[in-house]
Design a protein around this motif. Structure first.
Motif, PDB file in Angstrom:
ATOM      1  N   VAL A 102       6.627 -11.269  -1.658  1.00 46.86           N
ATOM      2  CA  VAL A 102       6.111 -10.631  -2.928  1.00 46.86           C
ATOM      3  C   VAL A 102       6.161  -9.111  -2.787  1.00 46.86           C
ATOM      4  O   VAL A 102       6.134  -8.583  -1.819  1.00 46.86           O
ATOM      5  CB  VAL A 102       4.549 -11.110  -2.873  1.00 46.86           C
ATOM      6  CG1 VAL A 102       4.425 -12.382  -3.128  1.00 46.86           C
ATOM      7  CG2 VAL A 102       3.780 -10.287  -1.927  1.00 46.86           C
ATOM      8  N   ASP A 103       6.597  -8.496  -4.095  1.00 44.06           N
ATOM      9  CA  ASP A 103       6.485  -7.044  -4.266  1.00 44.06           C
ATOM     10  C   ASP A 103       5.009  -6.894  -4.520  1.00 44.06           C
ATOM     11  O   ASP A 103       4.344  -7.630  -5.434  1.00 44.06           O
ATOM     12  CB  ASP A 103       7.225  -6.766  -5.199  1.00 44.06           C
ATOM     13  CG  ASP A 103       8.687  -6.945  -4.848  1.00 44.06           C
ATOM     14  OD1 ASP A 103       9.127  -7.296  -3.805  1.00 44.06           O
ATOM     15  OD2 ASP A 103       9.630  -6.622  -5.793  1.00 44.06           O
ATOM     16  N   PHE A 104       4.292  -5.949  -3.995  1.00 42.71           N
ATOM     17  CA  PHE A 104       3.050  -5.491  -4.428  1.00 42.71           C
ATOM     18  C   PHE A 104       2.510  -3.847  -4.300  1.00 42.71           C
ATOM     19  O   PHE A 104       3.113  -3.619  -3.487  1.00 42.71           O
ATOM     20  CB  PHE A 104       1.906  -6.545  -3.759  1.00 42.71           C
ATOM     21  CG  PHE A 104       1.748  -5.959  -2.249  1.00 42.71           C
ATOM     22  CD1 PHE A 104       0.728  -5.329  -1.858  1.00 42.71           C
ATOM     23  CD2 PHE A 104       2.486  -6.895  -1.297  1.00 42.71           C
ATOM     24  CE1 PHE A 104       0.838  -4.880  -0.451  1.00 42.71           C
ATOM     25  CE2 PHE A 104       2.479  -6.545   0.092  1.00 42.71           C
ATOM     26  CZ  PHE A 104       1.554  -5.615   0.746  1.00 42.71           C
ATOM     27  N   VAL A 105       1.568  -3.665  -5.032  1.00 35.78           N
ATOM     28  CA  VAL A 105       0.699  -2.436  -4.966  1.00 35.78           C
ATOM     29  C   VAL A 105      -0.682  -2.757  -4.467  1.00 35.78           C
ATOM     30  O   VAL A 105      -1.379  -3.619  -4.669  1.00 35.78           O
ATOM     31  CB  VAL A 105       0.930  -1.453  -6.075  1.00 35.78           C
ATOM     32  CG1 VAL A 105       0.196  -2.394  -7.322  1.00 35.78           C
ATOM     33  CG2 VAL A 105       0.465  -0.140  -5.637  1.00 35.78           C
ATOM     34  N   PHE A 106      -0.851  -1.928  -3.437  1.00 31.91           N
ATOM     35  CA  PHE A 106      -2.401  -2.023  -2.844  1.00 31.91           C
ATOM     36  C   PHE A 106      -3.016  -0.439  -2.992  1.00 31.91           C
ATOM     37  O   PHE A 106      -2.327   0.295  -2.403  1.00 31.91           O
ATOM     38  CB  PHE A 106      -2.425  -2.324  -1.434  1.00 31.91           C
ATOM     39  CG  PHE A 106      -3.653  -2.292  -0.645  1.00 31.91           C
ATOM     40  CD1 PHE A 106      -4.613  -3.402  -1.023  1.00 31.91           C
ATOM     41  CD2 PHE A 106      -4.145  -1.204   0.073  1.00 31.91           C
ATOM     42  CE1 PHE A 106      -5.987  -3.209  -0.436  1.00 31.91           C
ATOM     43  CE2 PHE A 106      -5.327  -0.999   0.739  1.00 31.91           C
ATOM     44  CZ  PHE A 106      -6.247  -2.183   0.510  1.00 31.91           C
ATOM     45  N   VAL A 107      -4.223  -0.424  -3.603  1.00 32.77           N
ATOM     46  CA  VAL A 107      -4.887   0.781  -3.613  1.00 32.77           C
ATOM     47  C   VAL A 107      -6.267   0.668  -3.172  1.00 32.77           C
ATOM     48  O   VAL A 107      -7.022  -0.218  -3.615  1.00 32.77           O
ATOM     49  CB  VAL A 107      -4.823   1.488  -5.005  1.00 32.77           C
ATOM     50  CG1 VAL A 107      -5.536   2.760  -5.106  1.00 32.77           C
ATOM     51  CG2 VAL A 107      -3.448   1.665  -5.525  1.00 32.77           C
ATOM     52  N   PRO A 108      -6.692   1.343  -2.151  1.00 30.57           N
ATOM     53  CA  PRO A 108      -8.083   1.310  -1.800  1.00 30.57           C
ATOM     54  C   PRO A 108      -8.976   2.267  -2.152  1.00 30.57           C
ATOM     55  O   PRO A 108      -8.723   3.224  -2.925  1.00 30.57           O
ATOM     56  CB  PRO A 108      -7.850   1.601  -0.094  1.00 30.57           C
ATOM     57  CG  PRO A 108      -6.767   2.570  -0.041  1.00 30.57           C
ATOM     58  CD  PRO A 108      -5.975   2.127  -1.300  1.00 30.57           C
ATOM     59  N   THR A 109     -10.274   2.027  -1.863  1.00 32.08           N
ATOM     60  CA  THR A 109     -11.537   2.704  -2.096  1.00 32.08           C
ATOM     61  C   THR A 109     -11.867   3.308  -0.642  1.00 32.08           C
ATOM     62  O   THR A 109     -12.103   2.380   0.128  1.00 32.08           O
ATOM     63  CB  THR A 109     -12.582   2.209  -2.876  1.00 32.08           C
ATOM     64  OG1 THR A 109     -12.007   1.863  -4.247  1.00 32.08           O
ATOM     65  CG2 THR A 109     -13.549   3.492  -3.372  1.00 32.08           C
ATOM     66  N   PRO A 110     -12.061   4.677  -0.405  1.00 32.98           N
ATOM     67  CA  PRO A 110     -11.511   5.752  -1.200  1.00 32.98           C
ATOM     68  C   PRO A 110     -10.162   5.707  -1.371  1.00 32.98           C
ATOM     69  O   PRO A 110      -9.319   5.034  -0.537  1.00 32.98           O
ATOM     70  CB  PRO A 110     -11.954   6.855  -0.332  1.00 32.98           C
ATOM     71  CG  PRO A 110     -12.271   6.547   1.230  1.00 32.98           C
ATOM     72  CD  PRO A 110     -12.652   4.835   0.823  1.00 32.98           C
ATOM     73  N   GLU A 111      -9.511   6.393  -2.196  1.00 31.52           N
ATOM     74  CA  GLU A 111      -8.145   6.539  -2.524  1.00 31.52           C
ATOM     75  C   GLU A 111      -7.347   7.528  -1.797  1.00 31.52           C
ATOM     76  O   GLU A 111      -6.728   8.455  -2.075  1.00 31.52           O
ATOM     77  CB  GLU A 111      -7.832   6.694  -4.106  1.00 31.52           C
ATOM     78  CG  GLU A 111      -8.360   5.827  -5.051  1.00 31.52           C
ATOM     79  CD  GLU A 111      -8.061   6.173  -6.502  1.00 31.52           C
ATOM     80  OE1 GLU A 111      -7.313   6.854  -6.751  1.00 31.52           O
ATOM     81  OE2 GLU A 111      -8.977   5.906  -7.235  1.00 31.52           O
ATOM     82  N   VAL A 112      -7.122   7.395  -0.229  1.00 29.58           N
ATOM     83  CA  VAL A 112      -6.434   8.099   0.523  1.00 29.58           C
ATOM     84  C   VAL A 112      -4.907   7.889   0.822  1.00 29.58           C
ATOM     85  O   VAL A 112      -4.334   8.662   1.272  1.00 29.58           O
ATOM     86  CB  VAL A 112      -7.380   7.989   1.877  1.00 29.58           C
ATOM     87  CG1 VAL A 112      -8.518   8.893   1.697  1.00 29.58           C
ATOM     88  CG2 VAL A 112      -7.379   6.785   2.482  1.00 29.58           C
ATOM     89  N   VAL A 113      -4.742   6.624   0.470  1.00 29.06           N
ATOM     90  CA  VAL A 113      -3.427   5.937   0.790  1.00 29.06           C
ATOM     91  C   VAL A 113      -3.190   4.736  -0.198  1.00 29.06           C
ATOM     92  O   VAL A 113      -4.132   4.254  -0.448  1.00 29.06           O
ATOM     93  CB  VAL A 113      -3.219   5.549   2.290  1.00 29.06           C
ATOM     94  CG1 VAL A 113      -4.053   4.122   2.575  1.00 29.06           C
ATOM     95  CG2 VAL A 113      -1.680   4.928   2.544  1.00 29.06           C
ATOM     96  N   ALA A 114      -2.052   4.689  -0.681  1.00 25.97           N
ATOM     97  CA  ALA A 114      -1.762   3.529  -1.550  1.00 25.97           C
ATOM     98  C   ALA A 114      -0.389   3.061  -0.663  1.00 25.97           C
ATOM     99  O   ALA A 114       0.298   3.601  -0.149  1.00 25.97           O
ATOM    100  CB  ALA A 114      -1.424   3.868  -2.788  1.00 25.97           C
ATOM    101  N   ILE A 115      -0.242   1.487  -0.907  1.00 29.36           N
ATOM    102  CA  ILE A 115       0.907   1.036  -0.236  1.00 29.36           C
ATOM    103  C   ILE A 115       1.736   0.282  -1.291  1.00 29.36           C
ATOM    104  O   ILE A 115       1.020  -0.536  -2.130  1.00 29.36           O
ATOM    105  CB  ILE A 115       0.392  -0.024   0.796  1.00 29.36           C
ATOM    106  CG1 ILE A 115      -0.255   0.572   2.017  1.00 29.36           C
ATOM    107  CG2 ILE A 115       1.461  -1.020   1.305  1.00 29.36           C
ATOM    108  CD1 ILE A 115      -1.189  -0.253   2.755  1.00 29.36           C
ATOM    109  N   TYR A 116       2.946   0.115  -1.306  1.00 30.34           N
ATOM    110  CA  TYR A 116       3.803  -0.434  -1.889  1.00 30.34           C
ATOM    111  C   TYR A 116       4.759  -1.473  -0.995  1.00 30.34           C
ATOM    112  O   TYR A 116       5.445  -0.744  -0.160  1.00 30.34           O
ATOM    113  CB  TYR A 116       4.687   0.329  -3.020  1.00 30.34           C
ATOM    114  CG  TYR A 116       5.362  -0.734  -4.072  1.00 30.34           C
ATOM    115  CD1 TYR A 116       4.769  -1.100  -5.399  1.00 30.34           C
ATOM    116  CD2 TYR A 116       6.419  -1.310  -4.016  1.00 30.34           C
ATOM    117  CE1 TYR A 116       5.188  -2.232  -6.043  1.00 30.34           C
ATOM    118  CE2 TYR A 116       7.257  -2.237  -4.600  1.00 30.34           C
ATOM    119  CZ  TYR A 116       6.397  -2.547  -5.823  1.00 30.34           C
ATOM    120  OH  TYR A 116       6.975  -3.377  -6.719  1.00 30.34           O
ATOM    121  N   ALA A 117       4.621  -2.631  -0.995  1.00 34.67           N
ATOM    122  CA  ALA A 117       5.553  -3.486  -0.319  1.00 34.67           C
ATOM    123  C   ALA A 117       6.658  -4.371  -1.124  1.00 34.67           C
ATOM    124  O   ALA A 117       6.362  -4.645  -2.231  1.00 34.67           O
ATOM    125  CB  ALA A 117       4.795  -4.209   0.765  1.00 34.67           C
TER     126      ALA A 117
END
Length: 161
Positions: A102-117
């Motif tokens: 899968v292609d996905f985006v992940f954004v956490p809280t707190p917004e310190v890093v985002a991941i796109y795989a």
């Protein structure tokens, strides 16, 4: 706790509209996902996070199994937005998504890093500042994970909505 959402979160939409400027891509080590996810998450203390799929090449068996174990019913496995509450749940969600095509985006809280795989086995880490990026990438490189040098992911590389 895992929750299936009807649409991407505001954090994900903001990131898609304006991706953070600092990024580094790593090869996704499918045979060492536990250590990869643990290493990248060790840098941060995350409360919750949301993952939204962009493209699902094959049925996402790992994600569906994870959702079933958490009693979360799924009607459309090709368009998922999942919120994870808690560090263990975040790690489980990332491991499952990285293990599927899968292609996905992940954004956490707190917004310190985002991941796109993506399903080509590349995982890109985004941050708003160079110090945060160096923190996560240095941990991954020290652990022996392979950075993809001279690679910059652009909007055209992802199925930005």
């Amino acid at each position: 706790m895992l929750t299936l959402l009807s649409e991407p979160t505001e954090e994900i939409q903001r990131f898609r509209d304006d991706p953070w400027p600092f990024q580094q891509t790593f090869k996704t080590p499918l045979k060492d996902l536990n250590r990869f996810v643990s290493t990248c998450l060790a840098t941060f203390s995350l409360e919750k996070g949301a993952l939204s799929t962009d493209e699902v090449v094959f049925e996402p068996k790992d994600l569906l199994l994870l959702l079933a174990h958490n009693s979360v019913p799924v009607k459309d496995c090709y368009h998922l937005t999942i919120r994870a509450d808690g560090e263990r749940e975040i790690a489980d969600l990332l491991r499952a998504a990285l293990g599927d095509w899968v292609d996905f985006v992940f954004v956490p809280t707190p917004e310190v890093v985002a991941i796109y795989a993506d399903h080509d086995e590349y995982t890109t880490f985004y941050t708003r500042d160079d110090a945060a990026l160096k923190s996560v990438t240095s941990n991954l490189e020290t652990a022996g994970f392979e950075a993809v040098l001279n690679y910059t992911r652009g909007r055209s590389d992802a199925k930005w909505r």
